[in-house]
Design a protein around this motif. Structure first.
Motif, mmCIF file in Angstrom:
data_model
loop_
_atom_site.group_PDB
_atom_site.id
_atom_site.type_symbol
_atom_site.label_atom_id
_atom_site.label_comp_id
_atom_site.label_asym_id
_atom_site.label_seq_id
_atom_site.Cartn_x
_atom_site.Cartn_y
_atom_site.Cartn_z
ATOM 1 N N LEU A 90 51.296 64.464 33.136
ATOM 2 C CA LEU A 90 51.987 64.121 31.893
ATOM 3 C C LEU A 90 51.045 64.195 30.690
ATOM 4 C CD1 LEU A 90 54.130 61.068 33.069
ATOM 5 C CD2 LEU A 90 54.961 63.355 32.485
ATOM 6 N N SER A 91 49.781 63.945 30.927
ATOM 7 C CA SER A 91 48.787 63.945 29.852
ATOM 8 C C SER A 91 48.433 65.354 29.384
ATOM 9 C CB SER A 91 47.513 63.236 30.336
ATOM 10 O OG SER A 91 46.470 63.321 29.407
ATOM 11 N N THR A 92 48.489 66.319 30.305
ATOM 12 C CA THR A 92 47.972 67.666 30.038
ATOM 13 C C THR A 92 48.487 68.314 28.752
ATOM 14 O OG1 THR A 92 47.552 68.065 32.380
ATOM 15 C CG2 THR A 92 47.807 69.991 30.977
ATOM 16 N N PRO A 93 49.797 68.283 28.457
ATOM 17 C CA PRO A 93 50.264 68.944 27.224
ATOM 18 C C PRO A 93 49.686 68.334 25.951
ATOM 19 C CG PRO A 93 52.098 68.484 28.710
ATOM 20 C CD PRO A 93 50.923 67.731 29.231
ATOM 21 N N HIS A 94 49.144 67.137 26.056
ATOM 22 C CA HIS A 94 48.646 66.427 24.878
ATOM 23 C C HIS A 94 47.116 66.463 24.768
ATOM 24 C CE1 HIS A 94 52.751 64.883 24.538
ATOM 25 N NE2 HIS A 94 52.680 64.589 25.828
ATOM 26 N N LEU A 95 46.452 67.091 25.720
ATOM 27 C CA LEU A 95 44.993 67.171 25.676
ATOM 28 C C LEU A 95 44.551 68.103 24.546
ATOM 29 C CD1 LEU A 95 44.132 67.443 29.485
ATOM 30 C CD2 LEU A 95 43.731 65.468 27.995
ATOM 31 N N THR A 96 43.487 67.727 23.874
ATOM 32 C CA THR A 96 42.953 68.537 22.787
ATOM 33 C C THR A 96 41.759 69.361 23.283
ATOM 34 O OG1 THR A 96 41.375 66.830 22.106
ATOM 35 C CG2 THR A 96 43.606 66.725 21.167
ATOM 36 N N ARG A 97 41.357 70.323 22.478
ATOM 37 C CA ARG A 97 40.174 71.100 22.833
ATOM 38 C C ARG A 97 38.939 70.214 22.990
ATOM 39 N NH1 ARG A 97 40.420 76.867 19.475
ATOM 40 N NH2 ARG A 97 42.314 77.657 20.504
ATOM 41 N N PRO A 98 38.730 69.242 22.090
ATOM 42 C CA PRO A 98 37.589 68.330 22.300
ATOM 43 C C PRO A 98 37.689 67.549 23.615
ATOM 44 C CG PRO A 98 38.295 68.235 20.022
ATOM 45 C CD PRO A 98 39.331 69.054 20.752
ATOM 46 N N ASP A 99 38.908 67.190 24.027
ATOM 47 C CA ASP A 99 39.083 66.499 25.308
ATOM 48 C C ASP A 99 38.583 67.380 26.452
ATOM 49 O OD1 ASP A 99 40.318 64.259 24.183
ATOM 50 O OD2 ASP A 99 42.329 65.107 24.399
ATOM 51 N N LEU A 100 39.005 68.624 26.459
ATOM 52 C CA LEU A 100 38.618 69.534 27.541
ATOM 53 C C LEU A 100 37.125 69.847 27.481
ATOM 54 C CD1 LEU A 100 41.706 71.930 27.486
ATOM 55 C CD2 LEU A 100 41.205 70.112 29.136
ATOM 56 N N ALA A 101 36.587 69.972 26.260
ATOM 57 C CA ALA A 101 35.151 70.216 26.119
ATOM 58 C C ALA A 101 34.365 69.022 26.657
ATOM 59 C CB ALA A 101 34.800 70.471 24.663
ATOM 60 N N ARG A 102 34.868 67.818 26.386
ATOM 61 C CA ARG A 102 34.208 66.612 26.898
ATOM 62 C C ARG A 102 34.258 66.566 28.417
ATOM 63 N NH1 ARG A 102 30.151 63.337 27.058
ATOM 64 N NH2 ARG A 102 30.671 61.192 27.604
ATOM 65 N N ALA A 103 35.393 66.926 28.991
ATOM 66 C CA ALA A 103 35.517 66.935 30.449
ATOM 67 C C ALA A 103 34.541 67.939 31.060
ATOM 68 C CB ALA A 103 36.945 67.276 30.853
ATOM 69 N N ARG A 104 34.399 69.119 30.448
ATOM 70 C CA ARG A 104 33.432 70.121 30.931
ATOM 71 C C ARG A 104 32.011 69.563 30.861
ATOM 72 N NH1 ARG A 104 35.460 74.567 33.756
ATOM 73 N NH2 ARG A 104 37.246 75.464 32.645
ATOM 74 N N ALA A 177 37.831 73.891 38.859
ATOM 75 C CA ALA A 177 39.093 74.572 39.148
ATOM 76 C C ALA A 177 40.259 73.887 38.432
ATOM 77 C CB ALA A 177 39.342 74.617 40.651
ATOM 78 N N LEU A 178 40.225 72.551 38.381
ATOM 79 C CA LEU A 178 41.284 71.803 37.702
ATOM 80 C C LEU A 178 41.269 72.111 36.207
ATOM 81 C CD1 LEU A 178 43.499 69.658 37.582
ATOM 82 C CD2 LEU A 178 41.702 67.908 37.516
ATOM 83 N N LEU A 179 40.088 72.136 35.603
ATOM 84 C CA LEU A 179 39.985 72.448 34.179
ATOM 85 C C LEU A 179 40.447 73.877 33.891
ATOM 86 C CD1 LEU A 179 36.614 70.694 33.301
ATOM 87 C CD2 LEU A 179 38.898 70.041 32.513
ATOM 88 N N ASP A 180 40.089 74.797 34.781
ATOM 89 C CA ASP A 180 40.551 76.187 34.617
ATOM 90 C C ASP A 180 42.076 76.230 34.626
ATOM 91 O OD1 ASP A 180 37.951 77.104 34.523
ATOM 92 O OD2 ASP A 180 37.902 77.754 36.623
ATOM 93 N N LEU A 181 42.677 75.508 35.547
ATOM 94 C CA LEU A 181 44.131 75.490 35.668
ATOM 95 C C LEU A 181 44.777 74.938 34.398
ATOM 96 C CD1 LEU A 181 46.699 75.826 37.398
ATOM 97 C CD2 LEU A 181 46.258 73.537 38.335
ATOM 98 N N ILE A 182 44.214 73.865 33.869
ATOM 99 C CA ILE A 182 44.753 73.267 32.649
ATOM 100 C C ILE A 182 44.629 74.233 31.474
ATOM 101 C CG2 ILE A 182 44.406 71.435 30.940
ATOM 102 C CD1 ILE A 182 43.565 69.611 33.295
ATOM 103 N N GLU A 183 43.448 74.857 31.333
ATOM 104 C CA GLU A 183 43.208 75.753 30.203
ATOM 105 C C GLU A 183 44.041 77.032 30.293
ATOM 106 O OE1 GLU A 183 38.984 76.136 30.393
ATOM 107 O OE2 GLU A 183 38.621 74.331 29.187
ATOM 108 N N GLU A 184 44.429 77.404 31.506
ATOM 109 C CA GLU A 184 45.251 78.601 31.696
ATOM 110 C C GLU A 184 46.730 78.309 31.527
ATOM 111 O OE1 GLU A 184 44.097 79.809 35.570
ATOM 112 O OE2 GLU A 184 42.091 80.476 34.942
ATOM 113 N N GLY A 185 47.071 77.060 31.220
ATOM 114 C CA GLY A 185 48.468 76.709 30.998
ATOM 115 C C GLY A 185 49.243 76.435 32.267
ATOM 116 N N GLY A 186 48.589 75.915 33.279
ATOM 117 C CA GLY A 186 49.279 75.587 34.523
ATOM 118 C C GLY A 186 50.408 74.596 34.295
ATOM 119 N N THR A 187 51.445 74.695 35.088
ATOM 120 C CA THR A 187 52.595 73.804 34.932
ATOM 121 C C THR A 187 52.219 72.383 35.358
ATOM 122 O OG1 THR A 187 53.390 74.180 37.188
ATOM 123 C CG2 THR A 187 54.164 75.702 35.464
#
Length: 227
Positions: A90-104, A177-187
């Motif tokens: 549920l969170s994924t559509p609301h994640l920002t680029r800084p969020d994903l950069a922080r996770a990386r 792999a999870l981050l890749d899936l999120i960044e690729e627009g996984g459902t």
């Protein structure tokens, strides 16, 4: 805050930080003197911590920090697996680029620490990684439930870690792999399944280690750091 709340926060912080380890005796008079208050609010705080499972009270013995219970860890992780998977989806559509950069960034730090392994640091980074991904969940009740379960587990997670040698490296690869899936627009369904597989893999590693691990007299008191 009330005195009982101050005592609760103070004692709980020492339990979760490891300053008061499993089996540590919680003597009312000693704690009250350290806190500069009477024994009454301290007793109330200990009662609250007992209800949370962080403290055990025995008649004629008194209160002490709860000992490690691998079954309790397993049961809690089964609940967290379901809740956190849904919250992350549920969170994924609301994640920002800084969020994903922080996770990386967090996952890179985890990978860098595998060689000179510090389970407490790995655990803290791992927890922040997952919190980053599910923190944008728009369902406040679900988010509250995930955080509450992790809060109840923190004492076990930080107190009963044991070494399952392959799991930390596997865990950071699964994070990538999870981050890749999120960044690729996984459902959302695919993301929920990916998180669930990741958590189930860590729990399975612990179960295997606990059941078939090295014959160590303390092996039942420790938990996989790759959760």
């Amino acid at each position: 805050m009330s005195k009982s709340r101050i005592a609760y926060e103070w004692i709980r912080e020492r339990i979760t930080s490891g300053a008061f380890g499993p089996g540590y005796r919680l003597v009312l008079s000693t704690l009250a003197a350290q806190l500069g208050m009477s024994a009454v609010p301290v007793r109330e705080a200990i009662s609250h911590l007992t209800a949370e499972g962080l403290v055990t009270f025995e008649r004629n013995v008194g209160a002490s920090v709860s000992m490690v219970d691998p079954d309790r860890y397993i049961h809690a992780m089964e609940v967290i697996t379901v809740l956190e998977s849904a919250a992350t989806a549920l969170s994924t559509p609301h994640l920002t680029r800084p969020d994903l950069a922080r996770a990386r960034e967090l996952n890179t730090a985890m990978r860098g620490g595998i060689g000179d392994f510090d389970f407490r640091r790995f655990s803290a980074l791992n927890q922040e990684f997952h919190r980053t991904l599910y923190s944008r969940c728009p369902n406040p009740r679900l988010l509250e439930m995930v955080d509450a379960e992790w809060s109840r587990l923190v004492h076990l997670r930080d107190s009963i870690f044991g070494l399952v040698p392959h799991r930390p490296r596997e865990s950071v690869c699964e994070h990538d792999a999870l981050l890749d899936l999120i960044e690729e627009g996984g459902t959302p369904d695919r993301i929920e399944q990916a998180v669930r597989r990741h958590r189930t893999g860590s729990l399975g590693a612990f179960r295997t280690h606990h059941t078939h691990g090295a014959q160590d007299p303390h092996r039942g008191d420790r938990v996989d750091q790759g959760a």
